[in-house]
Design an enzyme around this catalytic site. Structure first.
Site, PDB file in Angstrom:
ATOM      1  NE  ARG A 131      43.066  70.693   5.507  1.00 27.29           N
ATOM      2  CZ  ARG A 131      42.440  69.617   5.950  1.00 27.29           C
ATOM      3  NH1 ARG A 131      43.138  68.600   6.423  1.00 27.29           N
ATOM      4  NH2 ARG A 131      41.131  69.545   5.917  1.00 27.29           N
TER       5      ARG A 131
ATOM      6  CD  GLU B 105      40.138  70.214  22.016  1.00 25.65           C
ATOM      7  OE1 GLU B 105      41.099  70.775  21.448  1.00 25.65           O
ATOM      8  OE2 GLU B 105      38.957  70.351  21.654  1.00 25.65           O
TER       9      GLU B 105
ATOM     10  CG  ASP C 160      35.469  70.479  22.426  1.00 31.72           C
ATOM     11  OD1 ASP C 160      34.244  70.283  22.404  1.00 31.72           O
ATOM     12  OD2 ASP C 160      36.099  71.021  21.508  1.00 31.72           O
TER      13      ASP C 160
ATOM     14  CE1 TYR D  24      42.476  69.721  10.740  1.00 32.50           C
ATOM     15  CE2 TYR D  24      41.814  71.726  11.884  1.00 32.50           C
ATOM     16  CZ  TYR D  24      41.882  70.978  10.733  1.00 32.50           C
ATOM     17  OH  TYR D  24      41.372  71.472   9.572  1.00 32.50           O
TER      18      TYR D  24
ATOM     19  CG  HIS E  37      32.641  71.510  17.144  1.00 34.04           C
ATOM     20  ND1 HIS E  37      33.650  72.381  17.456  1.00 34.04           N
ATOM     21  CD2 HIS E  37      33.117  70.279  17.443  1.00 34.04           C
ATOM     22  CE1 HIS E  37      34.692  71.710  17.901  1.00 34.04           C
ATOM     23  NE2 HIS E  37      34.399  70.427  17.900  1.00 34.04           N
TER      24      HIS E  37
ATOM     25  CG  HIS F 219      35.862  67.205  21.464  1.00 37.43           C
ATOM     26  ND1 HIS F 219      37.166  67.625  21.334  1.00 37.43           N
ATOM     27  CD2 HIS F 219      35.232  67.587  20.323  1.00 37.43           C
ATOM     28  CE1 HIS F 219      37.321  68.235  20.164  1.00 37.43           C
ATOM     29  NE2 HIS F 219      36.156  68.239  19.544  1.00 37.43           N
TER      30      HIS F 219
ATOM     31  CG  HIS G 121      43.771  74.321  18.798  1.00 36.92           C
ATOM     32  ND1 HIS G 121      44.360  73.211  18.256  1.00 36.92           N
ATOM     33  CD2 HIS G 121      42.562  73.910  19.259  1.00 36.92           C
ATOM     34  CE1 HIS G 121      43.541  72.169  18.385  1.00 36.92           C
ATOM     35  NE2 HIS G 121      42.438  72.560  18.998  1.00 36.92           N
TER      36      HIS G 121
ATOM     37  CD  GLU H 272      37.286  74.619  19.653  1.00 36.11           C
ATOM     38  OE1 GLU H 272      36.680  73.610  20.080  1.00 36.11           O
ATOM     39  OE2 GLU H 272      38.493  74.625  19.431  1.00 36.11           O
TER      40      GLU H 272
ATOM     41  CG  HIS I 182      37.740  74.099  23.106  1.00 32.61           C
ATOM     42  ND1 HIS I 182      38.502  73.198  22.401  1.00 32.61           N
ATOM     43  CD2 HIS I 182      38.496  75.217  23.256  1.00 32.61           C
ATOM     44  CE1 HIS I 182      39.683  73.751  22.140  1.00 32.61           C
ATOM     45  NE2 HIS I 182      39.707  74.960  22.658  1.00 32.61           N
TER      46      HIS I 182
ATOM     47  CG  ASP J 212      35.289  66.394  16.880  1.00 32.86           C
ATOM     48  OD1 ASP J 212      34.593  67.401  17.158  1.00 32.86           O
ATOM     49  OD2 ASP J 212      36.530  66.430  16.794  1.00 32.86           O
TER      50      ASP J 212
ATOM     51  CG  HIS K 148      43.189  67.728  18.873  1.00 31.19           C
ATOM     52  ND1 HIS K 148      42.495  67.667  17.694  1.00 31.19           N
ATOM     53  CD2 HIS K 148      42.684  68.806  19.539  1.00 31.19           C
ATOM     54  CE1 HIS K 148      41.616  68.647  17.646  1.00 31.19           C
ATOM     55  NE2 HIS K 148      41.728  69.366  18.749  1.00 31.19           N
TER      56      HIS K 148
END
Ligand code: FE
Ligand code: FE
Ligand code: ZN
Length: 285
Positions: free
Chosen positions: A41, A146, A180, A74, A230, A183, A71, A260, A215, A228, A111
């Site tokens: 976050r 990504e 991904d 996000y 997963h 995605h 990574h 992921e 990914h 989105d 991202h």
């Protein structure tokens, strides 16, 4: 066929440091891993412990771990309509670029961001500017953008958007893409029935030489859902066969794969890694 070993791993918690992640990756049957550079976050990152980093490098050299993928948080949004959000993204990116140099030559995935009501070309210019301000001159890290599901005002749901960002970056040779599977599927690319066609389109718009990480996720949704979500390997709308075909595709050899998928515990990742390795080895015979 004499193919190289599959490079595969999963997303791991960075709370215990680099050495702990490398040991964990190996224990799960992997030889790579992904981790967040800081709380996903956002916020302040823990200081890097040089003793941990040295032990990590030794462990990797002894155990054949060559590739890791960091990574970005996000919540980072370099193309927000709000200047303070863009500024926070640039500060975080710049700090992450410095931190990445303690593991030289590795990959950093982000991202691209969400345009939040701004025109697409404005958003793309802001992302490009952030990269040009934050990537270190003479740095060793390759930054990956990504591919996104195209949820809300996300930039990067189409390959051409990623190509447009990359085209504006000064450090061309240190820019790449992380594809991904969940995605791209939810963005509308048919990796189930036309993987060759999708890879050809990727090659035409971005260039397959820029594809540096994948990914590997199944999706809870049908194609073009733009949500989105997963799913575990083989339990979603993409399915095991299509994901195994990606791992085995001749044009994707040597690219590292990262899971992921939603898991109750790390054992779930170990099972997925074993299943995908088996599919890879069977195809090599
Ligand atoms: Fe991501
Ligand atoms: Fe992803
Ligand atoms: Zn996702």
């Amino acid at each position: 066929m004499g193919r190289d070993d599959l490079t595969i791993g999963c997303h791991l918690s960075s709370s215990k440091g680099y050495l702990a992640m490398a040991q964990q990756a190996l224990a799960l049957g992997g030889n790579t891993f992904q981790f967040f550079t800081r709380n996903p976050r956002g916020g302040r990152a823990k200081d890097i412990d040089p003793v941990d980093v040295t032990a990590f490098h030794e462990f990797c050299a002894e155990n054949g771990i060559e590739r890791i993928l960091a990574h970005a948080p996000y919540t980072l949004n370099p193309c927000s309509a709000k200047e303070e959000t863009r500024e926070f993204a640039r500060i975080t990116l710049a700090d992450d670029m410095m931190r990445m140099e303690s593991t030289p030559g590795q990959l950093y995935n982000m991202h691209p961001g969400s345009a939040t009501g701004q025109p697409l070309d404005t958003a793309i210019a802001q992302i490009t500017d952030a990269l040009n301000q934050c990537m270190l001159k003479g740095g060793s890290t390759t930054v990956l953008l990504e591919t996104m599901a195209g949820k809300g005002s996300e930039v990067g749901g189409g390959f051409e958007e990623l190509a447009a960002i990359i085209a504006g970056v000064n450090e061309q040779e240190r820019m790449g893409v992380c594809l991904d599977t969940c995605h791209v599927w939810e963005a509308g690319y048919d990796i189930v029935d036309d993987l060759d066609g999708v890879l050809e389109e990727f090659d035409r718009t971005i260039g397959l030489d820029r594809l540096r990480a994948i990914h590997l996720n199944d999706s809870k949704n049908p194609r073009s859902a733009h949500k989105d979500r997963h799913e575990r390997i083989g339990e979603g709308h993409i399915g095991f066969a299509a994901l195994a075909a990606i791992v085995n595709h001749p044009k994707l050899q040597g690219i590292p794969f990262f899971l992921e998928t939603p898991q109750e515990d790390l054992q779930g990742y170990a099972e997925e890694i074993a299943r995908l390795r088996e599919a890879y080895e069977n195809a090599s015979e």
